[in-house]
Design an enzyme around this catalytic site. Sequence first.
Site, PDB file in Angstrom:
ATOM      1  N   MET A 240       0.883  -1.181   0.000  1.00 32.92           N
ATOM      2  CA  MET A 240       0.000   0.000   0.000  1.00 32.92           C
ATOM      3  C   MET A 240       0.914   1.222   0.000  1.00 32.92           C
ATOM      4  SD  MET A 240      -3.199  -0.795  -0.232  1.00 32.92           S
ATOM      5  CE  MET A 240      -2.781  -2.102  -1.354  1.00 32.92           C
ATOM      6  N   HIS A 241       1.551   1.419  -1.179  1.00 32.59           N
ATOM      7  CA  HIS A 241       2.611   2.430  -1.321  1.00 32.59           C
ATOM      8  C   HIS A 241       2.198   3.789  -0.751  1.00 32.59           C
ATOM      9  CE1 HIS A 241       4.473  -0.232  -4.406  1.00 32.59           C
ATOM     10  NE2 HIS A 241       3.246  -0.392  -4.868  1.00 32.59           N
ATOM     11  N   ASP A 242       1.004   4.228  -1.168  1.00 32.36           N
ATOM     12  CA  ASP A 242       0.651   5.636  -0.922  1.00 32.36           C
ATOM     13  C   ASP A 242       0.281   5.884   0.538  1.00 32.36           C
ATOM     14  OD1 ASP A 242       1.135   5.873  -3.586  1.00 32.36           O
ATOM     15  OD2 ASP A 242      -0.959   6.058  -4.185  1.00 32.36           O
TER      16      ASP A 242
END
Length: 316
Positions: A240-242
């Site tokens: 969940m990069h962001d």
Amino acid sequence: MSTATDSQRPKIVLDCDPGLDDALAILTAAHFGELIGITTVNGNVGIEHTTHNALITAQIAGLSAEVHRGAALPLIAPTMDAARVHGATGLGDVKLPELRRSLASDDAVTYLCDIARSVDDLNLVAVGPLTNVALALRRDPDLHNHLASLTIMGGAAHGGNVTPVAEFNIWADPEAAAIVFREAAPLTMVGLDVTHKVLLGGNEASQMRSAGTPVADFAADLLDYAYARCREYGLEAAPMHDATAVIAVTHPDLFHSSSHPVTVEIHGEHTRGMTVTDTRPLSNFVPGCGVPMHQVVWDADADAVIDLTVQACTAS
Ligand code: BDR
Ligand code: CA
């Protein structure tokens, strides 16, 4: 886990291209920060979809943050989306309510320039291609000096996800990224080096679903879709990069970083979109280096970041 009072919560404007993980980033920024505004950009899918998705996420979560539509095209590069990961409209196959919220403006660049100068201690977190931020810097070259911080999800010191060396947000608009890295130092680069260590899957989706709220169900649906795509590509869980980039702003003590010269490659036949990171000892003293120093995030307390992401999505 977070005990921040309202006065301690960092003020955030989130520039994003929702996108599955962008939607979770909106929820995370609103829970752990004071989310003042959301600007949208072309990226994972086209601008009409990313803007709709930002609005619908804000609506589902009952957020008051303004939403401003931004750039519909990269500065120079052809448009390349990530619909194969995020679905044709950007939020997978998640069933969405009818949209009732409306835009504050269709001029994200003017909003970014104005808000940076009118709100003290503002953190700009950019988790999509850097088109809006580059255009804002072109209009106001001093913009970054009016921010408390500029944090991006993008790039990597080592490796890529679209090409062997390029990460999506940089690769989607390398000329914009080159402007931002050249002209807005120091920024904090929350790249694949760290985001690939913060992985969520079925366990976290179940935790979200058991909260039983519309927001938690929405987040669980997004995560389930992302997790299913990742498994198709042979990965065991979904980064969940962001949301991780947002937590790097709200909970910086959970992250490890160091300062390095970083520049964006825009010409290379095989290396376009690479964030070339100089990790040589004393690289900043190399005569004539001339490459601005940025804060490169390497590692995190992944379990804590995962817990916080779940917490943000399950708060009522
Ligand atoms: C980045 O690319 C997008 O697909 C995600 O939303 C994230 O911002 C990861 O490379
Ligand atoms: Ca994104």
